[in-house]
Design a protein around this motif. Structure first.
Motif, mmCIF file in Angstrom:
data_model
loop_
_atom_site.group_PDB
_atom_site.id
_atom_site.type_symbol
_atom_site.label_atom_id
_atom_site.label_comp_id
_atom_site.label_asym_id
_atom_site.label_seq_id
_atom_site.Cartn_x
_atom_site.Cartn_y
_atom_site.Cartn_z
ATOM 1 N N ALA A 6 18.500 -43.653 0.199
ATOM 2 C CA ALA A 6 18.707 -42.208 0.271
ATOM 3 C C ALA A 6 18.246 -41.595 -1.048
ATOM 4 O O ALA A 6 18.299 -42.257 -2.095
ATOM 5 C CB ALA A 6 20.182 -41.889 0.521
ATOM 6 N N PRO A 7 17.791 -40.354 -1.029
ATOM 7 C CA PRO A 7 17.341 -39.721 -2.276
ATOM 8 C C PRO A 7 18.473 -39.667 -3.302
ATOM 9 O O PRO A 7 19.541 -39.119 -3.013
ATOM 10 C CB PRO A 7 16.931 -38.318 -1.829
ATOM 11 N N PRO A 8 18.268 -40.223 -4.495
ATOM 12 C CA PRO A 8 19.331 -40.209 -5.506
ATOM 13 C C PRO A 8 19.364 -38.927 -6.331
ATOM 14 O O PRO A 8 20.257 -38.740 -7.155
ATOM 15 C CB PRO A 8 18.965 -41.402 -6.392
ATOM 16 N N SER A 9 18.416 -38.047 -6.107
ATOM 17 C CA SER A 9 18.310 -36.839 -6.919
ATOM 18 C C SER A 9 19.487 -35.893 -6.689
ATOM 19 O O SER A 9 20.034 -35.803 -5.585
ATOM 20 C CB SER A 9 16.997 -36.112 -6.603
ATOM 21 N N THR A 10 19.866 -35.176 -7.741
ATOM 22 C CA THR A 10 20.912 -34.151 -7.639
ATOM 23 C C THR A 10 20.313 -32.748 -7.686
ATOM 24 O O THR A 10 21.042 -31.762 -7.823
ATOM 25 C CB THR A 10 21.928 -34.308 -8.784
ATOM 26 N N LYS A 11 18.994 -32.661 -7.574
ATOM 27 C CA LYS A 11 18.325 -31.354 -7.604
ATOM 28 C C LYS A 11 18.348 -30.737 -6.209
ATOM 29 O O LYS A 11 17.354 -30.699 -5.486
ATOM 30 C CB LYS A 11 16.890 -31.508 -8.098
ATOM 31 N N LYS A 71 21.038 -27.927 -3.521
ATOM 32 C CA LYS A 71 21.938 -26.767 -3.519
ATOM 33 C C LYS A 71 23.303 -27.097 -4.107
ATOM 34 O O LYS A 71 23.885 -26.309 -4.862
ATOM 35 C CB LYS A 71 22.092 -26.252 -2.082
ATOM 36 N N ASP A 72 23.835 -28.279 -3.776
ATOM 37 C CA ASP A 72 25.169 -28.655 -4.249
ATOM 38 C C ASP A 72 25.154 -29.316 -5.621
ATOM 39 O O ASP A 72 26.207 -29.488 -6.242
ATOM 40 C CB ASP A 72 25.831 -29.610 -3.244
ATOM 41 N N GLY A 73 23.971 -29.716 -6.078
ATOM 42 C CA GLY A 73 23.880 -30.399 -7.359
ATOM 43 C C GLY A 73 24.488 -31.790 -7.337
ATOM 44 O O GLY A 73 24.884 -32.322 -8.373
ATOM 45 N N LYS A 74 24.571 -32.389 -6.141
ATOM 46 C CA LYS A 74 25.184 -33.708 -5.996
ATOM 47 C C LYS A 74 24.339 -34.578 -5.064
ATOM 48 O O LYS A 74 23.589 -34.078 -4.236
ATOM 49 C CB LYS A 74 26.599 -33.592 -5.411
ATOM 50 N N ARG A 75 24.512 -35.876 -5.210
ATOM 51 C CA ARG A 75 23.921 -36.792 -4.240
ATOM 52 C C ARG A 75 24.722 -36.727 -2.942
ATOM 53 O O ARG A 75 25.850 -36.238 -2.913
ATOM 54 C CB ARG A 75 23.914 -38.226 -4.784
ATOM 55 N N ASP A 76 24.128 -37.219 -1.884
ATOM 56 C CA ASP A 76 24.800 -37.216 -0.586
ATOM 57 C C ASP A 76 26.118 -37.989 -0.708
ATOM 58 O O ASP A 76 26.114 -39.194 -0.985
ATOM 59 C CB ASP A 76 23.889 -37.875 0.458
ATOM 60 N N PRO A 77 27.265 -37.328 -0.498
ATOM 61 C CA PRO A 77 28.554 -38.006 -0.685
ATOM 62 C C PRO A 77 28.835 -39.103 0.334
ATOM 63 O O PRO A 77 29.723 -39.937 0.114
ATOM 64 C CB PRO A 77 29.571 -36.864 -0.555
ATOM 65 N N GLU A 78 28.107 -39.117 1.446
ATOM 66 C CA GLU A 78 28.341 -40.141 2.462
ATOM 67 C C GLU A 78 27.493 -41.391 2.237
ATOM 68 O O GLU A 78 27.636 -42.375 2.960
ATOM 69 C CB GLU A 78 28.077 -39.562 3.855
#
Length: 327
Positions: free
Chosen positions: A149-154, A156-163
């Motif tokens: 999964a994309p590890p980027s935090t760039k 809307k939420d500024g976070k990686r996918d929490p799931e």
């Protein structure tokens, strides 16, 4: 329908490209009629004097082409305009009409997700293959693969996918999800799929990958101890799990050691079939990274991908062919 000059020119070319052959293969093995019947009750109907929806056959074919080439919604829209072979597969004549746009395909994909239709597509295709005698159901091979999964935090939420979560394989860490599959030991076709976060141990999902009719199940060394887990105790299934590599290397060079090594080779040769669907998904369909956020959407996509992987594998190993659906 009368063909355009571009269609006639394309049909007259002498060389068939790999894309032509691949799409022809998908077209010939897909039970289009059964899939139309499945989706049609959920598909928008013509109401009033508004613009009628694009035909289900074309939207389904565009969606299938998107999945088989690993394209985004915008990517498949562009591909329809760029590729004559994809246009022919979808059934679009640009001289008479424009291709469905990315937003229309997005709505179609959301319709499939909202009504759990990708799982039903998977079940429908497997039922179709079972009718042809390609699901023996006496043995199951279980395995799992990591999908990044994309590890980027760039975002809307500024976070990686929490799931999605990290998982260690060898000495490397991977962020993403896992696709756990149960494969028919005879045909090598996927009969069960479970999507989880990347940090979920393979052995914890083994029970969910059995269909209930098998008498034997096989797994790699990651499934050591599976028969002792509470959810598997009492089940009439004999587990054949690979020996850990360290123990296998330590086998004595005597008759018993050589016999054990031969047994491990035999188990590995049977388990090898589970790698074929993964090869189709990751190398032919180019699905090596999650496209959406969340397990639900990505697992829904995996049901479609493994369904068509089953069709391709069955079509190449056995003789199955379906008539072309109306476009």
């Amino acid at each position: 329908m009368q063909k355009s000059f571009s269609d006639l020119e394309y049909a007259a070319k002498k060389k068939l490209t790999r894309r032509d052959r691949f799409l022809a293969e998908i077209d010939s093995v897909t039970p289009w009629g059964k899939l139309h019947k499945l989706i049609e009750p959920f598909y928008p109907k013509v109401e009033g004097a508004g613009r009628p929806p694009i035909g289900l056959a074309r939207m389904l074919r565009m969606y299938v082409a998107q999945q088989c080439f690993g394209l985004s919604d915008e990517g498949i829209e562009d591909a329809v305009y760029d590729s004559q072979s994809i246009r022919a597969f979808v059934g679009i004549d640009l001289g008479r009409e424009s291709a469905p746009d990315a937003t229309t395909l997005l709505k179609f994909r959301h319709l499939l997700e909202a009504n759990a239709l990708t799982r039903q597509i998977f079940d429908t295709i497997n039922g179709h293959l079972a009718e042809k005698g390609l699901m023996m159901r006496e043995g199951t091979i279980v395995d799992a693969t990591l999908i990044a999964a994309p590890p980027s935090t760039k975002n809307k939420d500024g976070k990686r996918d929490p799931e999605m979560h990290q998982s260690k394989k060898g000495n490397d860490w991977h962020f993403g999800m896992k696709a756990h599959i149960g494969v028919d030991a005879a045909s090598g076709l996927v009969h069960t799929l479970v999507g989880t976060a990347g940090n979920v141990a393979d052995v914890t999902q083994a029970h969910a990958l059995l269909h209930g009719d098998e008498v034997a199940a096989l797994g790699d060394a990651g499934y050591q101890g599976v028969e002792k887990r509470p959810e598997n105790i009492g089940k009439p299934v004999t587990w054949h799990v690979a020996m850990k590599r360290s123990k296998r290397k330590a086998l004595p060079n005597n008759k018993l050691g050589r016999l054990t090594e031969k047994l491990e080779h035999l188990k590995a040769s049977v388990r090898a079939k589970v790698e074929h669907p993964f090869h189709v998904i990751k190398n032919l369909f180019r699905h090596r990274k999650t496209r959406y956020r969340g397990l639900t959407k990505n697992t829904a996509q995996l049901f479609t991908l493994f369904a068509f992987a089953n069709l391709l594998l069955a079509g190449r190993r056995f003789t199955i062919s379906e008539s072309r659906s109306p476009s």
